[in-house]
Design an enzyme around this catalytic site. Structure first.
Site, mmCIF file in Angstrom:
data_model
loop_
_atom_site.group_PDB
_atom_site.id
_atom_site.type_symbol
_atom_site.label_atom_id
_atom_site.label_comp_id
_atom_site.label_asym_id
_atom_site.label_seq_id
_atom_site.Cartn_x
_atom_site.Cartn_y
_atom_site.Cartn_z
ATOM 1 N N ALA A 135 63.720 46.447 35.238
ATOM 2 C CA ALA A 135 62.759 45.389 35.063
ATOM 3 C C ALA A 135 61.419 46.004 36.033
ATOM 4 O O ALA A 135 61.842 46.405 37.036
ATOM 5 C CB ALA A 135 63.241 44.093 35.516
ATOM 6 N N ALA A 137 57.501 44.829 37.293
ATOM 7 C CA ALA A 137 56.443 43.720 37.101
ATOM 8 C C ALA A 137 55.432 44.352 37.814
ATOM 9 O O ALA A 137 55.229 45.609 38.123
ATOM 10 C CB ALA A 137 57.217 42.578 38.127
ATOM 11 N N SER A 138 54.608 43.490 38.184
ATOM 12 C CA SER A 138 53.115 43.743 38.933
ATOM 13 C C SER A 138 53.245 44.390 40.274
ATOM 14 O O SER A 138 52.360 45.446 40.581
ATOM 15 C CB SER A 138 52.046 42.763 38.891
ATOM 16 O OG SER A 138 52.367 41.464 39.333
ATOM 17 N N ALA A 140 56.506 45.450 41.915
ATOM 18 C CA ALA A 140 57.506 46.053 42.222
ATOM 19 C C ALA A 140 58.422 46.088 40.957
ATOM 20 O O ALA A 140 58.264 45.396 39.863
ATOM 21 C CB ALA A 140 58.415 45.347 43.355
ATOM 22 N N GLN A 141 59.368 47.106 40.997
ATOM 23 C CA GLN A 141 60.332 46.967 39.959
ATOM 24 C C GLN A 141 61.863 47.288 40.388
ATOM 25 O O GLN A 141 61.980 47.568 41.834
ATOM 26 C CB GLN A 141 60.279 48.310 39.171
ATOM 27 C CG GLN A 141 60.358 49.621 39.681
ATOM 28 C CD GLN A 141 60.013 50.943 38.804
ATOM 29 O OE1 GLN A 141 58.853 50.730 38.079
ATOM 30 N NE2 GLN A 141 60.544 51.967 38.812
ATOM 31 N N VAL A 142 62.857 46.977 39.586
ATOM 32 C CA VAL A 142 64.297 46.941 40.081
ATOM 33 C C VAL A 142 65.092 48.050 39.436
ATOM 34 O O VAL A 142 64.948 48.173 38.026
ATOM 35 C CB VAL A 142 64.708 45.251 39.865
ATOM 36 C CG1 VAL A 142 66.368 45.292 40.130
ATOM 37 C CG2 VAL A 142 63.912 44.429 40.474
ATOM 38 N N ASP A 294 59.258 30.534 42.345
ATOM 39 C CA ASP A 294 58.843 31.407 41.071
ATOM 40 C C ASP A 294 60.193 31.124 40.057
ATOM 41 O O ASP A 294 60.791 32.296 39.576
ATOM 42 C CB ASP A 294 58.681 32.607 41.296
ATOM 43 C CG ASP A 294 57.814 33.619 40.159
ATOM 44 O OD1 ASP A 294 57.393 32.769 39.166
ATOM 45 O OD2 ASP A 294 58.103 34.766 39.998
#
Length: 530
Positions: A135, A137-138, A140-142, A294
């Site tokens: 995943a 996102a703006s 961070a990433q996982v 969130d």
């Protein structure tokens, strides 16, 4: 001057991108400030040229695509403004709710570099396996990875900040502040909405998101609060592999809450899950004053025991006792039709200026609350109710409350998740037990007894400390009396400091220093004389 020019150029670029995507600057019927109307007029040629390429695109896609192309800061700003229909209008707010926080992932080489810089040594020293991003996102990433401890492999999720994200956010937030200050200065009607305070809230939340140790601490705190909750849990943090720019937590193998087919196939009751999501959020907000801000579908899973498991704790909300009472009383008052009580809590919290009659405000709340009674469950919306409540803010001179912005945003998101599970879920029936429980626990017999016990505890502590306080007071009086007899003496260190200050400062600085010293002496003598 240079900073102002750079901010103007950045904002101009954003305006051009919005115009290229066919986004309106000024909602129809809105009296906008002159600079915004001028920007709208100046970009007319761009919009005219771009229009044929945007004509077939849904309106909400235009704004979301524009913000995504502007980068991470504007994605966060758009998500934030999606909750502020009172500022940008209900039409644009509804469009922004389609904005997805997704960006292309950064490379495995950059991920490796980030881990090795954050944790030290080689990536292989920390992870037995390390897979590609699952995943992005703006911020961070996982990645999915495996650690081995005592010969036992364990799956983990590794979250890594984007390279250079802090610098980019600082630059764009500076532009947002610049725009907010201009709005407050040149458009007086907007001051009630407190644009600078809105950017303050955005800045605080993004700053917290960019220190992953704080996210780990939030997970740990929520795990403590919810330890006895039977239908909700939090993943465990791997503190040994966590730093400011890297977070490692337990991998969750649950079913995504958005996958209705898989949930039903596994035998889960979707209506029950919808109630759990809503009640969990309200329980955390009212009982703990600490909530996941969130809770969209991508951040919620269901484990094999039917428990909701939340991930991504980068955005958290906190409520003080006053805000928690406000939330509970509003829900309880509207559900039970006690509009006077709901109005009174607005005045008690200071949200409505005292020059407005409480009875008139209660009448406005009745106009909001009565329509929800007698309607089917699918027609009742917390988001709509909040929108109607915001519509009255200008009528009653209510200022924006920054501490409630995240709560408002989160309630809208949670409603969407709950309704996605069960479109016929009666949100008010689901919320009522949690609100009633909080009101009774804090303002019923149990609450009064607890307050009395707390008061007795405080009084006992004061009484136990009283001899010491009296002794210190007596010492102070004795010291002042000695000063009055012998005159005020400055020790050698104080004299040296005054001399150094005299050498450093000009004549008026020396005068101010001596006036301060003599003033202290005068105060001491005045106390003795009294």
């Amino acid at each position: 001057m240079a900073a102002a020019l750079m901010n103007l150029l950045r904002l101009a670029r954003a305006g051009i991108v919005l115009a290229q995507h066919g986004v309106r600057f000024v909602p129809p019927g809105t009296k906008a400030p002159l600079p915004l109307r001028l920007a709208h007029a100046a970009t007319w040629p761009i919009r005219a040229i771009s229009w044929p390429f945007q004509a077939g695109k849904p309106r909400e896609r235009r704004i979301t695509d524009a913000l995504a192309s502007l980068g991470p800061s504007y994605i966060k700003l758009g998500q934030f403004l999606a909750t502020r229909a009172d500022i940008i209008g209900p039409e644009l707010a509804a469009d922004l709710r389609h904005l997805q926080d997704r960006l292309p992932p950064f490379s495995m080489e950059e991920a490796r570099r980030a881990i090795e810089e954050a944790l030290g040594g080689k990536l292989e020293n920390h992870f037995a396996e390390f897979g590609p991003p699952v995943a992005a996102a703006s911020i961070a990433q996982v990645h999915k990875a495996v650690v081995v401890e005592d010969g036992v492999p364990r799956k983990v999720a590794v979250k890594i900040l984007r390279p250079g994200i802090e610098r980019r956010f600082r630059r764009d937030l500076d532009s947002f502040y610049f725009a907010a200050r201009l709005i407050e200065r040149f458009h007086p009607p907007s001051r009630r909405l407190r644009p600078v305070a809105v950017v303050d809230t955005l800045a605080r939340t993004t700053q917290l998101e960019m220190d992953l140790r704080l996210e780990a601490a939030a997970m740990s705190e929520m795990a403590e609060h919810s330890a006895n909750d039977e239908d909700f849990r939090v993943p465990q943090v791997d503190w040994r592999r966590t730093a400011r720019r890297v977070l490692t937590v337990e991998w969750i193998d649950g079913i995504p809450i958005s996958d209705r087919v898989a949930l039903q196939a596994a035998g889960h009751d979707l209506g029950r899950l919808g109630e759990i999501v809503l009640r969990t959020f309200l329980r955390h907000a009212m009982r703990d004053g600490f909530f996941h801000a969130d809770m969209h579908q991508g951040n919620l899973f269901v484990d094999e025991r039917g428990r909701i498991v939340a991930v991504d704790f980068g955005i958290m909300g906190r409520l003080g006792v006053k805000e928690r009472r406000f939330l509970a009383e509003i829900l309880h008052g509207l559900i039970t039709r006690d509009y006077k009580r709901a109005a009174d809590v607005h005045f008690w919290a200071g949200y409505v200026p005292p020059h407005h009659p409480p009875a008139v405000f209660a009448q406005a709340l009745r106009a909001i609350g009565e329509p929800i009674h007698g309607r089917t469950a699918s027609e009742i919306s917390m988001a709509d109710l909040l929108g109607q409540l915001f519509a009255y803010t200008e009528v009653f001179d209510m200022q924006t409350r920054p501490e409630l912005i995240l709560l408002q945003k989160s309630m809208v998101i949670v409603e969407g998740v709950a309704r996605g599970l069960d479109p016929n879920l009666n949100l008010w029936t689901a919320a009522e037990p949690v609100a009633r429980e909080w009101v009774e626990a804090n303002y019923g017999v149990t609450g009064r007894l607890r307050e009395a016990g707390e008061g007795a505890e405080v009084l006992g502590k004061v009484l136990s400390d009283l001899p010491g306080l009296l002794a210190r007071a007596e010492e102070g009086v004795t010291a002042f009396a000695e000063m009055a007899k012998s005159g005020i003496r400055l020790d050698s260190e104080t004299v040296e400091r005054i001399g150094a200050a005299e050498a450093r400062h000009a004549r008026w600085g020396r005068v101010a220093l001596w006036v301060g010293a003599l003033s202290l002496a005068a105060i001491a003598l005045a106390i003795l004389a009294g």
